[in-house]
Scaffold this motif. Sequence first.
Motif, short mmCIF file in Angstrom:
data_model
loop_
_atom_site.label_atom_id
_atom_site.label_comp_id
_atom_site.label_asym_id
_atom_site.label_seq_id
_atom_site.Cartn_x
_atom_site.Cartn_y
_atom_site.Cartn_z
N GLU A 24 0.82 -1.21 0.00
CA GLU A 24 0.00 0.00 0.00
C GLU A 24 0.86 1.27 0.00
O GLU A 24 0.51 2.26 -0.64
N ASP A 25 1.99 1.21 0.71
CA ASP A 25 2.89 2.36 0.75
C ASP A 25 3.55 2.59 -0.61
O ASP A 25 3.63 3.73 -1.08
N VAL A 26 3.99 1.53 -1.25
CA VAL A 26 4.59 1.66 -2.59
C VAL A 26 3.52 2.09 -3.59
O VAL A 26 3.77 2.92 -4.47
N TRP A 27 2.31 1.57 -3.44
CA TRP A 27 1.21 1.97 -4.31
C TRP A 27 0.99 3.49 -4.22
O TRP A 27 0.79 4.16 -5.23
N ALA A 28 1.08 4.03 -3.03
CA ALA A 28 0.93 5.48 -2.85
C ALA A 28 2.04 6.22 -3.59
O ALA A 28 1.81 7.30 -4.15
N ASP A 29 3.26 5.66 -3.62
CA ASP A 29 4.36 6.29 -4.35
C ASP A 29 4.08 6.44 -5.83
O ASP A 29 4.59 7.35 -6.48
N VAL A 30 3.31 5.53 -6.40
CA VAL A 30 3.07 5.55 -7.85
C VAL A 30 1.70 6.10 -8.22
O VAL A 30 1.41 6.25 -9.41
N THR A 31 0.87 6.43 -7.23
CA THR A 31 -0.49 6.90 -7.57
C THR A 31 -0.89 8.22 -6.93
O THR A 31 -1.82 8.85 -7.42
N GLN A 32 -0.26 8.65 -5.89
CA GLN A 32 -0.66 9.89 -5.23
C GLN A 32 0.20 11.05 -5.75
O GLN A 32 1.43 10.98 -5.68
N PRO A 33 -0.45 12.12 -6.25
CA PRO A 33 0.29 13.21 -6.89
C PRO A 33 1.40 13.81 -6.03
O PRO A 33 2.48 14.11 -6.54
N HIS A 34 1.16 13.98 -4.74
CA HIS A 34 2.21 14.57 -3.90
C HIS A 34 3.39 13.62 -3.72
O HIS A 34 4.52 14.06 -3.47
N ARG A 35 3.18 12.32 -3.91
CA ARG A 35 4.28 11.35 -3.81
C ARG A 35 4.96 11.17 -5.17
O ARG A 35 6.18 11.03 -5.23
N THR A 36 4.20 11.15 -6.27
CA THR A 36 4.84 11.03 -7.58
C THR A 36 5.67 12.28 -7.89
O THR A 36 6.64 12.22 -8.64
N ALA A 37 5.30 13.41 -7.29
CA ALA A 37 6.05 14.66 -7.48
C ALA A 37 7.49 14.53 -7.02
O ALA A 37 8.37 15.20 -7.55
N LEU A 38 7.74 13.65 -6.08
CA LEU A 38 9.08 13.50 -5.51
C LEU A 38 10.04 12.74 -6.41
O LEU A 38 11.26 12.83 -6.23
N TRP A 39 9.51 12.00 -7.40
CA TRP A 39 10.41 11.20 -8.23
C TRP A 39 10.08 11.22 -9.72
O TRP A 39 10.89 10.77 -10.54
N VAL A 132 13.78 5.72 -5.17
CA VAL A 132 14.55 5.22 -4.02
C VAL A 132 15.08 6.39 -3.19
O VAL A 132 14.95 6.41 -1.97
N ALA A 133 15.65 7.39 -3.85
CA ALA A 133 16.19 8.55 -3.14
C ALA A 133 15.09 9.31 -2.41
O ALA A 133 15.29 9.76 -1.27
N ALA A 134 13.92 9.44 -3.03
CA ALA A 134 12.81 10.13 -2.39
C ALA A 134 12.34 9.37 -1.15
O ALA A 134 12.08 9.97 -0.10
N ARG A 135 12.27 8.06 -1.26
CA ARG A 135 11.83 7.25 -0.11
C ARG A 135 12.86 7.27 1.01
O ARG A 135 12.50 7.28 2.18
N ASP A 136 14.15 7.27 0.66
CA ASP A 136 15.23 7.24 1.65
C ASP A 136 15.61 8.64 2.13
O ASP A 136 16.46 8.77 3.02
N ASP A 137 15.05 9.66 1.48
CA ASP A 137 15.43 11.05 1.74
C ASP A 137 16.94 11.22 1.55
O ASP A 137 17.63 11.84 2.36
N SER A 138 17.44 10.63 0.47
CA SER A 138 18.87 10.71 0.16
C SER A 138 19.08 11.62 -1.06
O SER A 138 18.12 12.08 -1.68
N VAL A 139 20.32 11.84 -1.40
CA VAL A 139 20.67 12.72 -2.52
C VAL A 139 20.16 12.11 -3.83
O VAL A 139 20.35 10.91 -4.08
N ARG A 140 19.51 12.95 -4.64
CA ARG A 140 19.04 12.49 -5.95
C ARG A 140 20.23 12.22 -6.86
O ARG A 140 21.17 12.99 -6.91
N PRO A 141 20.15 11.14 -7.62
CA PRO A 141 21.22 10.87 -8.58
C PRO A 141 21.15 11.87 -9.74
O PRO A 141 20.14 12.51 -9.98
N SER A 142 22.25 11.95 -10.46
CA SER A 142 22.32 12.78 -11.67
C SER A 142 22.10 11.87 -12.87
O SER A 142 22.62 10.75 -12.92
N PHE A 143 21.36 12.36 -13.86
CA PHE A 143 21.12 11.56 -15.05
C PHE A 143 22.42 11.20 -15.76
O PHE A 143 22.51 10.17 -16.41
N ASP A 144 23.43 12.04 -15.58
CA ASP A 144 24.74 11.76 -16.20
C ASP A 144 25.35 10.45 -15.71
O ASP A 144 26.19 9.86 -16.39
#
Length: 159
Positions: A24-39, A132-144
């Motif tokens: 349910e928590d992962v489902w929220a990551d992929v369906t709730q706008p305030h959570r999808t905004a993070l990644w 993963v970074a949003a869930r862990d509150d860690s540094v976002r990776p660079s696309f490079d």
Amino acid sequence: MAELVRTDGGFALVLRRTFATSPEDVWADVTQPHRTALWFGPWEGEGAPGKTVRVPMVFEEGKPWIDMRVDACEAPQRLALLGMEDAGGWPMELLVSEVEDGTELRLVHHLTSTDGIGEIGPGWEYYLDLLVAARDDSVRPSFDEYYPALKASFEALRA
């Protein structure tokens, strides 16, 4: 790592991440706008089967908006979307399942051919690592770190 599976309609590029939490928590990551905004981007519109939502791809250059048709929404297991572009669309599924270590998220991008897999694969790896970074509150990776570094490994999946 990713896998490429032959299907009746072409291929399925499958990428996985496992999280120590509930489906349910992962489902929220992929369906709730305030959570999808993070990644990915905060979607707007009516998120229901047969409806279209708009998503700004906030981690892309220029932050382009994309329309995504919701083809299926079966909480908390399956979200099927069609990313719509002028040149066609890109069908995908986000599949959530309980596993021994928590919850697995599988991103499945359905392809008619493997053309462009060297660009598509690194892009999805990047977005899943943003999650993963949003869930862990860690540094976002660079696309490079993903492209062109992972291009050859995704092209090798065609072999």
